[in-house]
Design a protein around this motif. Structure first.
Motif, PDB file in Angstrom:
ATOM      1  N   ARG A 107       0.759  -1.162   0.123  1.00 55.98           N
ATOM      2  CA  ARG A 107       0.190   0.053   0.075  1.00 55.98           C
ATOM      3  C   ARG A 107       0.675   0.923   0.043  1.00 55.98           C
ATOM      4  O   ARG A 107       0.468   1.755  -0.558  1.00 55.98           O
ATOM      5  CB  ARG A 107      -0.862  -0.146   1.017  1.00 55.98           C
ATOM      6  CG  ARG A 107      -1.807  -1.340   1.059  1.00 55.98           C
ATOM      7  CD  ARG A 107      -3.040  -1.056   2.347  1.00 55.98           C
ATOM      8  NE  ARG A 107      -3.481  -1.757   2.310  1.00 55.98           N
ATOM      9  CZ  ARG A 107      -4.919  -2.014   3.056  1.00 55.98           C
ATOM     10  NH1 ARG A 107      -4.986  -1.585   4.203  1.00 55.98           N
ATOM     11  NH2 ARG A 107      -5.409  -3.410   3.428  1.00 55.98           N
ATOM     12  N   LEU A 108       1.817   0.652   0.942  1.00 55.02           N
ATOM     13  CA  LEU A 108       2.787   2.523   1.274  1.00 55.02           C
ATOM     14  C   LEU A 108       3.669   2.750  -0.196  1.00 55.02           C
ATOM     15  O   LEU A 108       3.772   4.048  -0.978  1.00 55.02           O
ATOM     16  CB  LEU A 108       4.287   2.290   2.225  1.00 55.02           C
ATOM     17  CG  LEU A 108       3.634   2.238   3.660  1.00 55.02           C
ATOM     18  CD1 LEU A 108       4.328   2.483   4.599  1.00 55.02           C
ATOM     19  CD2 LEU A 108       2.911   4.054   3.632  1.00 55.02           C
ATOM     20  N   ALA A 109       4.416   1.868  -1.460  1.00 49.75           N
ATOM     21  CA  ALA A 109       5.005   1.222  -2.298  1.00 49.75           C
ATOM     22  C   ALA A 109       3.706   2.241  -3.157  1.00 49.75           C
ATOM     23  O   ALA A 109       4.657   3.557  -3.883  1.00 49.75           O
ATOM     24  CB  ALA A 109       5.632   0.162  -2.502  1.00 49.75           C
ATOM     25  N   VAL A 110       2.392   1.614  -3.217  1.00 48.55           N
ATOM     26  CA  VAL A 110       1.009   2.518  -4.653  1.00 48.55           C
ATOM     27  C   VAL A 110       1.606   3.940  -4.357  1.00 48.55           C
ATOM     28  O   VAL A 110       1.146   4.602  -5.241  1.00 48.55           O
ATOM     29  CB  VAL A 110       0.876   1.584  -4.148  1.00 48.55           C
ATOM     30  CG1 VAL A 110      -0.647   1.360  -5.372  1.00 48.55           C
ATOM     31  CG2 VAL A 110       0.633   0.112  -4.859  1.00 48.55           C
ATOM     32  N   SER A 111       1.182   3.813  -3.305  1.00 49.74           N
ATOM     33  CA  SER A 111       0.861   5.367  -2.750  1.00 49.74           C
ATOM     34  C   SER A 111       1.997   6.125  -2.997  1.00 49.74           C
ATOM     35  O   SER A 111       1.324   7.568  -3.856  1.00 49.74           O
ATOM     36  CB  SER A 111       0.296   5.688  -1.621  1.00 49.74           C
ATOM     37  OG  SER A 111      -0.784   4.521  -1.217  1.00 49.74           O
ATOM     38  N   ALA A 112       3.367   5.537  -2.205  1.00 51.24           N
ATOM     39  CA  ALA A 112       4.365   7.435  -2.592  1.00 51.24           C
ATOM     40  C   ALA A 112       4.150   7.009  -3.841  1.00 51.24           C
ATOM     41  O   ALA A 112       5.022   8.208  -4.290  1.00 51.24           O
ATOM     42  CB  ALA A 112       5.018   6.536  -1.557  1.00 51.24           C
ATOM     43  N   LEU A 113       4.682   5.885  -4.833  1.00 53.85           N
ATOM     44  CA  LEU A 113       4.839   6.189  -6.348  1.00 53.85           C
ATOM     45  C   LEU A 113       3.592   7.078  -6.833  1.00 53.85           C
ATOM     46  O   LEU A 113       4.228   8.286  -7.144  1.00 53.85           O
ATOM     47  CB  LEU A 113       4.741   5.286  -6.852  1.00 53.85           C
ATOM     48  CG  LEU A 113       6.206   4.018  -6.909  1.00 53.85           C
ATOM     49  CD1 LEU A 113       5.546   2.489  -7.241  1.00 53.85           C
ATOM     50  CD2 LEU A 113       6.717   5.138  -7.978  1.00 53.85           C
ATOM     51  N   ILE A 114       2.589   6.704  -6.248  1.00 51.39           N
ATOM     52  CA  ILE A 114       1.400   7.959  -6.918  1.00 51.39           C
ATOM     53  C   ILE A 114       2.119   9.131  -6.735  1.00 51.39           C
ATOM     54  O   ILE A 114       1.753  10.666  -7.581  1.00 51.39           O
ATOM     55  CB  ILE A 114       0.745   7.512  -6.284  1.00 51.39           C
ATOM     56  CG1 ILE A 114      -0.004   5.806  -7.509  1.00 51.39           C
ATOM     57  CG2 ILE A 114      -0.667   8.088  -7.374  1.00 51.39           C
ATOM     58  CD1 ILE A 114      -1.131   4.938  -7.008  1.00 51.39           C
ATOM     59  N   LEU A 115       1.442   9.904  -5.801  1.00 55.59           N
ATOM     60  CA  LEU A 115       1.616  11.070  -4.830  1.00 55.59           C
ATOM     61  C   LEU A 115       3.234  11.672  -5.998  1.00 55.59           C
ATOM     62  O   LEU A 115       2.808  12.929  -6.523  1.00 55.59           O
ATOM     63  CB  LEU A 115       2.350  11.038  -3.694  1.00 55.59           C
ATOM     64  CG  LEU A 115       1.602  12.220  -2.542  1.00 55.59           C
ATOM     65  CD1 LEU A 115       0.702  13.380  -2.728  1.00 55.59           C
ATOM     66  CD2 LEU A 115       2.212  12.455  -1.137  1.00 55.59           C
ATOM     67  N   LEU A 116       4.053  10.660  -6.036  1.00 58.58           N
ATOM     68  CA  LEU A 116       5.644  11.426  -6.564  1.00 58.58           C
ATOM     69  C   LEU A 116       4.940  11.376  -7.571  1.00 58.58           C
ATOM     70  O   LEU A 116       5.514  12.760  -8.339  1.00 58.58           O
ATOM     71  CB  LEU A 116       6.434  10.476  -6.382  1.00 58.58           C
ATOM     72  CG  LEU A 116       8.106  10.934  -6.165  1.00 58.58           C
ATOM     73  CD1 LEU A 116       8.066  12.507  -6.293  1.00 58.58           C
ATOM     74  CD2 LEU A 116       8.991  10.254  -6.682  1.00 58.58           C
ATOM     75  N   LEU A 117       4.614  10.823  -8.150  1.00 58.31           N
ATOM     76  CA  LEU A 117       4.743  10.801 -10.288  1.00 58.31           C
ATOM     77  C   LEU A 117       3.626  12.804  -9.779  1.00 58.31           C
ATOM     78  O   LEU A 117       3.732  12.742 -11.592  1.00 58.31           O
ATOM     79  CB  LEU A 117       4.517   9.759 -11.154  1.00 58.31           C
ATOM     80  CG  LEU A 117       5.542   9.075 -10.360  1.00 58.31           C
ATOM     81  CD1 LEU A 117       5.231   7.591 -10.656  1.00 58.31           C
ATOM     82  CD2 LEU A 117       6.835   9.480 -10.958  1.00 58.31           C
ATOM     83  N   SER A 118       2.504  11.929  -9.428  1.00 60.66           N
ATOM     84  CA  SER A 118       0.936  13.430  -9.524  1.00 60.66           C
ATOM     85  C   SER A 118       1.720  14.220  -9.649  1.00 60.66           C
ATOM     86  O   SER A 118       1.209  15.200 -10.297  1.00 60.66           O
ATOM     87  CB  SER A 118       0.213  13.153  -8.769  1.00 60.66           C
ATOM     88  OG  SER A 118      -0.459  11.763  -8.418  1.00 60.66           O
TER      89      SER A 118
END
Length: 250
Positions: A107-118
């Motif tokens: 969950r953390l890996a998915v969310s952190a990737l999405i936040l950074l790229l967004s």
């Protein structure tokens, strides 16, 4: 008699995921990207998203079949080919790493990737000069790595958004690229035990919802400003990712 849902989902979870699936499919039909990231972030609010990633990839492939006729003439095959070459180099090791993460880490890996790229997308970052095949291949490597968490489209979306492309070409090229990396990832995920009979059941249950969502989104694409809509999609992604990080942290 209650319908048994895959992955031990409750009825409430199933209804929530069905609504998330429809909304994410409509956004994909409209903008060409965002389906996996939006659905996985929403799924992570109610369950472990890792078993759902192969389902999402199967859905992406099915949606391309719905859209193939309308996008064929607009695909930038030079860009798509270089991006897919880079992704092919990264898919196997990236999936091997993701398969070993526990639910909280996933969950953390998915969310952190999405936040950074967004945030990169929202910054309005623009490339000053044309990028050749080598640059596109490098971005493909990054996207192939991110696709192990189900968000491989976002690095490419950020990269292509920073170049001069028509909305139709952007959308079509993204759809082809996403389909390609999903086709690469599924066999590797299967080898790591992430694709099961429940994956097939969940994908079959999802297909009617996908068809309706993609149809709705495609209708809107012809009448609206895709560039403006993509920005709204990215804002939504960033918000959901931040909420999910807070949920896991607390």
């Amino acid at each position: 008699m209650t319908l048994a849902l895959p992955f031990d989902l409750t009825t409430g979870q199933g209804l929530f995921l069905a609504a998330a699936l429809f909304g994410a499919a409509a956004i994909r039909g409209y903008s060409g990207f965002g389906f996996s990231a939006i659905f996985i972030v929403l799924a992570a609010l109610t369950t472990n998203p890792l078993p759902l990633i192969p389902v999402v990839f199967s859905c992406e492939i099915a949606m391309t079949a719905f859209q193939a006729r309308g996008i064929r003439a607009h695909v930038d095959w030079r860009r798509a080919g270089a991006l897919l070459l880079g992704a092919a180099l990264a898919v196997v090791p990236a999936v091997a790493i993701m398969a070993r993460l526990d639910p909280v880490q996933a969950r953390l890996a998915v969310s952190a990737l999405i936040l950074l790229l967004s945030l990169i997308l929202l910054s309005g970052w623009q490339l000053k000069r044309p990028i050749g095949a080598l640059g596109h291949t490098g971005v493909g490597v990054i996207s192939g790595t991110a696709n192990a968490a189900g968000v491989g489209g976002l690095p490419t979306a950020a990269f292509l958004s920073a170049q001069t492309m028509t909305p139709s070409s952007f959308r079509a090229t993204m759809i082809v690229f996403l389909t390609g990396i999903d086709l690469m990832a599924l066999p590797t995920m299967s080898a790591h035990g992430l694709v099961t009979g429940e994956t097939a059941v969940a994908a079959l249950m999802a297909f009617p919802i996908l068809g309706a969502g993609v149809w709705l989104g495609s209708q809107g694409f012809a009448r609206a400003n895709p560039a403006g809509f993509r920005r709204k999609v990215v804002i939504l992604l960033a918000t959901l990712a931040a909420l999910n990080i807070l949920k896991v942290a607390l």
